[in-house]
Write a protein that holds these residues in place. Sequence first.
Motif, mmCIF file in Angstrom:
data_model
loop_
_atom_site.group_PDB
_atom_site.id
_atom_site.type_symbol
_atom_site.label_atom_id
_atom_site.label_comp_id
_atom_site.label_asym_id
_atom_site.label_seq_id
_atom_site.Cartn_x
_atom_site.Cartn_y
_atom_site.Cartn_z
ATOM 1 N N LYS A 91 0.838 -1.196 0.000
ATOM 2 C CA LYS A 91 0.000 0.000 0.000
ATOM 3 C C LYS A 91 0.879 1.254 0.000
ATOM 4 N N PRO A 92 0.609 2.192 -0.891
ATOM 5 C CA PRO A 92 1.386 3.436 -0.882
ATOM 6 C C PRO A 92 0.976 4.327 0.282
ATOM 7 N N ILE A 93 1.962 4.923 0.939
ATOM 8 C CA ILE A 93 1.726 5.866 2.027
ATOM 9 C C ILE A 93 2.195 7.236 1.545
ATOM 10 N N ASP A 94 1.278 8.146 1.339
ATOM 11 C CA ASP A 94 1.604 9.488 0.865
ATOM 12 C C ASP A 94 1.342 10.493 1.978
ATOM 13 N N ILE A 95 2.358 11.295 2.286
ATOM 14 C CA ILE A 95 2.250 12.305 3.331
ATOM 15 C C ILE A 95 2.516 13.672 2.704
ATOM 16 N N LYS A 107 5.696 19.835 0.128
ATOM 17 C CA LYS A 107 6.485 18.606 0.073
ATOM 18 C C LYS A 107 5.558 17.412 0.168
ATOM 19 N N THR A 108 5.855 16.351 -0.603
ATOM 20 C CA THR A 108 5.106 15.094 -0.506
ATOM 21 C C THR A 108 6.089 13.954 -0.322
ATOM 22 N N PHE A 109 5.880 13.194 0.748
ATOM 23 C CA PHE A 109 6.680 11.992 0.991
ATOM 24 C C PHE A 109 5.896 10.790 0.482
ATOM 25 N N ASN A 110 6.520 10.007 -0.397
ATOM 26 C CA ASN A 110 5.885 8.814 -0.956
ATOM 27 C C ASN A 110 6.620 7.575 -0.484
ATOM 28 N N TYR A 111 5.881 6.683 0.165
ATOM 29 C CA TYR A 111 6.472 5.459 0.690
ATOM 30 C C TYR A 111 5.623 4.254 0.295
ATOM 31 N N ILE A 112 6.228 3.070 0.369
ATOM 32 C CA ILE A 112 5.519 1.795 0.339
ATOM 33 C C ILE A 112 5.573 1.246 1.761
ATOM 34 N N ARG A 113 4.398 0.795 2.277
ATOM 35 C CA ARG A 113 4.313 0.447 3.694
ATOM 36 C C ARG A 113 5.413 -0.537 4.120
ATOM 37 N N LYS A 114 5.626 -1.592 3.310
ATOM 38 C CA LYS A 114 6.616 -2.617 3.672
ATOM 39 C C LYS A 114 8.010 -2.007 3.759
ATOM 40 N N ASP A 115 8.345 -1.194 2.774
ATOM 41 C CA ASP A 115 9.650 -0.554 2.754
ATOM 42 C C ASP A 115 9.783 0.438 3.906
ATOM 43 N N VAL A 177 4.680 13.986 11.332
ATOM 44 C CA VAL A 177 5.027 13.229 10.116
ATOM 45 C C VAL A 177 5.174 11.748 10.441
ATOM 46 N N VAL A 178 5.848 11.428 11.538
ATOM 47 C CA VAL A 178 6.027 10.025 11.935
ATOM 48 C C VAL A 178 4.674 9.382 12.242
ATOM 49 N N ALA A 179 3.772 10.127 12.883
ATOM 50 C CA ALA A 179 2.436 9.595 13.168
ATOM 51 C C ALA A 179 1.689 9.286 11.873
ATOM 52 N N ALA A 180 1.979 10.059 10.815
ATOM 53 C CA ALA A 180 1.325 9.839 9.519
ATOM 54 C C ALA A 180 1.897 8.634 8.786
ATOM 55 N N ALA A 182 1.467 5.754 9.606
ATOM 56 C CA ALA A 182 0.447 4.701 9.714
ATOM 57 C C ALA A 182 -0.472 4.672 8.502
ATOM 58 N N GLU A 183 -1.051 5.817 8.154
ATOM 59 C CA GLU A 183 -2.031 5.830 7.066
ATOM 60 C C GLU A 183 -1.807 6.936 6.048
ATOM 61 N N GLY A 184 -0.766 7.756 6.248
ATOM 62 C CA GLY A 184 -0.556 8.877 5.341
ATOM 63 C C GLY A 184 -1.489 10.024 5.686
ATOM 64 N N GLY A 185 -1.577 10.995 4.792
ATOM 65 C CA GLY A 185 -2.467 12.128 5.014
ATOM 66 C C GLY A 185 -1.741 13.444 4.863
ATOM 67 N N THR A 186 -2.388 14.502 5.353
ATOM 68 C CA THR A 186 -1.854 15.851 5.241
ATOM 69 C C THR A 186 -1.386 16.345 6.598
#
Length: 367
Positions: A91-95, A107-115, A177-180, A182-186
């Motif tokens: 699942k992609p996590i976008d912050i 700024k947008t941080f793009n992650y993959i949950r596993k990574d 940011v670290v709290a995000a 979990a599910e991403g968001g703004t």
Amino acid sequence: MSKTIINIKKSWDGKMGIYRGVLTVILVGSLLGLAGCSAQAAKQKELDEKIAELDKQKELYEKEQKKLEEERLKEEERRKEEERRLAEELKPIDIEILDPNTNEVIKTFNYIRKDLKENEETYEQEIQNWIKELARGTDTTEGYDQRMIPDQLGKDGKIIKGNPRVILEEAELFDKVVAAFAEGGTVELPLYATESGYKEDEASKLDEVVVASFTTYFGGSPDGRNKNIELSTDAINNVIVGIDDYFSFNTTVGPSDAEHGYQKAMEALNGKLVEGIGGGICQTSTTLYNAVDKLAVSYVELHHHSVNVGYISKGRDATVSYGGKDFRFQNTAGVPFLIKATAKSGVLTVELRTSKENSSLIKKGNA
């Protein structure tokens, strides 16, 4: 024996024979019937046993089928759960980081949950570094942290507004940011602006009483140095320093370059006196330092020259360089005060003034 009796006897014997025959038939029939019933009962028992066995087999079959169905359903659920887990891992996590002043995503941080999970510490360190640069700026970009540009009284007595002190709370932004993760968001930048700590209606009274002052002399200095002292003195004159305000000499005076009218003069650099644009402004910052040192202020930044200077004793100077060393303090004296600075005929004087009402409340320093 008479013939009649003989006849009766024969007749009786004949009947008895018939009776015996009938009884024999009946007995034989009964025996045959009993034998038939016994066989029938045996067959019925055998049939009943076979039916019972079939029922038992049917029950076992149904139980086995039920067990197989349950295992199939469990396997199906395991498969679905594995699919869900894999989907979550991929699942992609976008912050998104939002500037509340412009409502723009900076700024947008793009992650993959596993990574993200496997490399969380690395990403946290990268985010901390980014936040630090965002707040404080870099060589090529300005940071969100902004020093206060204090308000100033104009020649007409009206207030010339400066800018509030702005701080980007780095630790708070990091936690958000670290709290995000979990599910991403703004995430909105936690920016805090602090206005100057004085009331505008008291500004006109802040020049009533001198609570501290200091004077240095620059007579005989080259014209360039004199001009630089006069320009920097004018820049700090009539500046209002509110309660708990942070004052920065460099921020208040601004660049001491040719574009702003500053001239060539000798200045201390790396333990030597060299010619440079803006030489002399350190006498202004030094005179201000010795005045505010008589009040209960808190120093944020204070530097001494690398060489002795002629206008003040050793250890009582405050060197500055725009973009480098600064003289900064916080007004912890308990009341707002006004900086009055003049440089005429070789005399540089800095006075700190406040209202009559405040003069009895201001906290003095040790100088």
